[in-house]
Design an enzyme around this catalytic site. Structure first.
Site, PDB file in Angstrom:
ATOM      1  N   SER A   1       4.842  -0.670   6.584  1.00  0.00           N
ATOM      2  CA  SER A   1       5.856  -1.704   6.801  1.00  0.00           C
ATOM      3  C   SER A   1       6.748  -1.817   5.579  1.00  0.00           C
ATOM      4  CB  SER A   1       5.201  -3.056   7.069  1.00  0.00           C
ATOM      5  OG  SER A   1       6.212  -4.042   7.031  1.00  0.00           O
TER       6      SER A   1
ATOM      7  N   HIS B   1       7.860   1.307   9.744  1.00  0.00           N
ATOM      8  CA  HIS B   1       7.835   0.039  10.475  1.00  0.00           C
ATOM      9  C   HIS B   1       8.854  -0.903   9.827  1.00  0.00           C
ATOM     10  CE1 HIS B   1       6.095  -2.976  13.159  1.00  0.00           C
ATOM     11  NE2 HIS B   1       6.177  -3.836  12.150  1.00  0.00           N
TER      12      HIS B   1
ATOM     13  N   ASP C   1      10.565  -4.642   9.963  1.00  0.00           N
ATOM     14  CA  ASP C   1      10.397  -6.018  10.443  1.00  0.00           C
ATOM     15  C   ASP C   1      11.705  -6.797  10.317  1.00  0.00           C
ATOM     16  OD1 ASP C   1       7.532  -6.215  11.088  1.00  0.00           O
ATOM     17  OD2 ASP C   1       7.274  -5.694   8.980  1.00  0.00           O
TER      18      ASP C   1
ATOM     19  N   MET D   1      13.417 -10.338  10.921  1.00  0.00           N
ATOM     20  CA  MET D   1      13.094 -11.763  11.155  1.00  0.00           C
ATOM     21  C   MET D   1      14.353 -12.602  11.019  1.00  0.00           C
ATOM     22  SD  MET D   1       9.788 -12.000   8.703  1.00  0.00           S
ATOM     23  CE  MET D   1       8.485 -10.762   8.739  1.00  0.00           C
TER      24      MET D   1
ATOM     25  N   HIS E   1      10.540  -3.748  14.766  1.00  0.00           N
ATOM     26  CA  HIS E   1       9.827  -4.917  15.305  1.00  0.00           C
ATOM     27  C   HIS E   1      10.732  -6.132  15.161  1.00  0.00           C
ATOM     28  CE1 HIS E   1       6.124  -7.794  14.563  1.00  0.00           C
ATOM     29  NE2 HIS E   1       6.766  -8.076  15.682  1.00  0.00           N
TER      30      HIS E   1
ATOM     31  N   MET F   1      11.499  -9.860  15.348  1.00  0.00           N
ATOM     32  CA  MET F   1      10.946 -11.219  15.412  1.00  0.00           C
ATOM     33  C   MET F   1      12.125 -12.163  15.441  1.00  0.00           C
ATOM     34  SD  MET F   1       7.859 -10.503  12.762  1.00  0.00           S
ATOM     35  CE  MET F   1       8.643  -8.976  12.272  1.00  0.00           C
TER      36      MET F   1
ATOM     37  N   MET G   1      -0.171  -8.537  17.424  1.00  0.00           N
ATOM     38  CA  MET G   1      -0.088  -9.166  16.102  1.00  0.00           C
ATOM     39  C   MET G   1      -1.487  -9.601  15.682  1.00  0.00           C
ATOM     40  SD  MET G   1       2.995  -9.060  14.867  1.00  0.00           S
ATOM     41  CE  MET G   1       2.361  -9.803  13.368  1.00  0.00           C
TER      42      MET G   1
ATOM     43  N   ASP H   1      -0.633  -4.855  14.041  1.00  0.00           N
ATOM     44  CA  ASP H   1       0.253  -5.203  12.926  1.00  0.00           C
ATOM     45  C   ASP H   1      -0.211  -6.487  12.244  1.00  0.00           C
ATOM     46  OD1 ASP H   1       2.408  -5.587  11.248  1.00  0.00           O
ATOM     47  OD2 ASP H   1       3.881  -5.930  12.843  1.00  0.00           O
TER      48      ASP H   1
END
Ligand code: DX5
Ligand code: ZN
Length: 220
Positions: A9, A34, A36, A38, A67, A69, A138, A176
């Site tokens: 990540s 990966h 992330d 957000m 990913h 979020m 998750m 994850d």
């Protein structure tokens, strides 16, 4: 897609040395990056957005596993396709019309993923499992790296694996949050195909060796 995947990540990378850390992942035994994303609304944190992903993508030589979020992810599906995402994962909890979102992701040529928060049972995916390329379980509450792994995850992975097999689906299972060399073998044993690791990799003395070690413990 390959089985038994390690996806470091980049949330835990050194943002002042993003090119260096991206190249480290290129040279390592990792399979995916990966990423992330957000928004400070769906989760209580803001990570980074499109310009940073573009900078990583410029140097990355492995698939980008993105990913999201964020609330209302449909707004940005095309943006992430244009940025080169290979897998695009949306949260079940953020999608009112999940089936439609998955079709939109696939229409842009990406693999479609669905993430489940720790409190969301895998059974909510029963009627849609054949349409999902990847389910991301998750194993911490989304929003931050470096949290403690939630033990109930093993059970969820086994239940999901049984559901996938019962439907003859080819969906991959990704885990994850709080993944390390200790819990990785049992996650694979339970049915996981892909493991995300952030702080375990980037806080270690040699991230490259840590990735190699993770890869070794899950492939033997
Ligand atoms: C958390 C993110 C994770 C995070 C994992 O919301 O989805 O991908 O970066 O970090 P670690 O491995 O440190 O738990
Ligand atoms: Zn993630």
């Amino acid at each position: 897609m390959k089985n038994k995947i390690i996806a470091p990540s980049m949330l835990a990378a050194d943002f002042g040395n993003l090119q260096r850390d991206t190249e480290m992942v290129n040279e390592s035994k990792a399979d995916w990056f990966h990423i992330d994303i957000m928004d400070g609304v769906f989760v209580p944190n803001i990570s980074y957005g499109m310009p940073v992903l573009k900078a990583i993508g410029k140097h990355a030589k492995k698939p980008l596993d993105v990913h999201l979020m964020i609330v209302d992810p449909d707004r940005y599906i095309k943006h992430f396709a244009d940025l080169g995402a290979e897998v695009l994962t949306v949260h079940y909890e953020a999608c009112t019309h999940l089936h439609r979102s998955l079709q939109a992701i696939k229409a842009e040529g990406m693999k479609a993923g669905v993430a489940l928060n720790p409190h969301t049972p895998v059974s909510v995916l029963e009627d849609i499992i054949q349409d999902i390329d990847l389910v991301l379980i998750m194993s911490v509450n989304p929003g931050f790296g470096g949290q403690k792994f939630i033990e109930n995850t093993y059970k969820k992975v086994s239940q999901l694996k049984a559901m996938i097999d019962a439907h003859n689906a080819s969906t991959l299972i990704e885990v994850d949050g709080g993944v390390n060399a200790k819990n990785a073998p049992a996650l694979i044993e339970a049915g996981a195909n892909a493991l995300v690791a952030g702080s375990f990799v980037f806080s270690s003395e040699s991230p490259m060796d840590t990735i190699a070690n993770l890869k070794e413990v899950i492939t033997k």
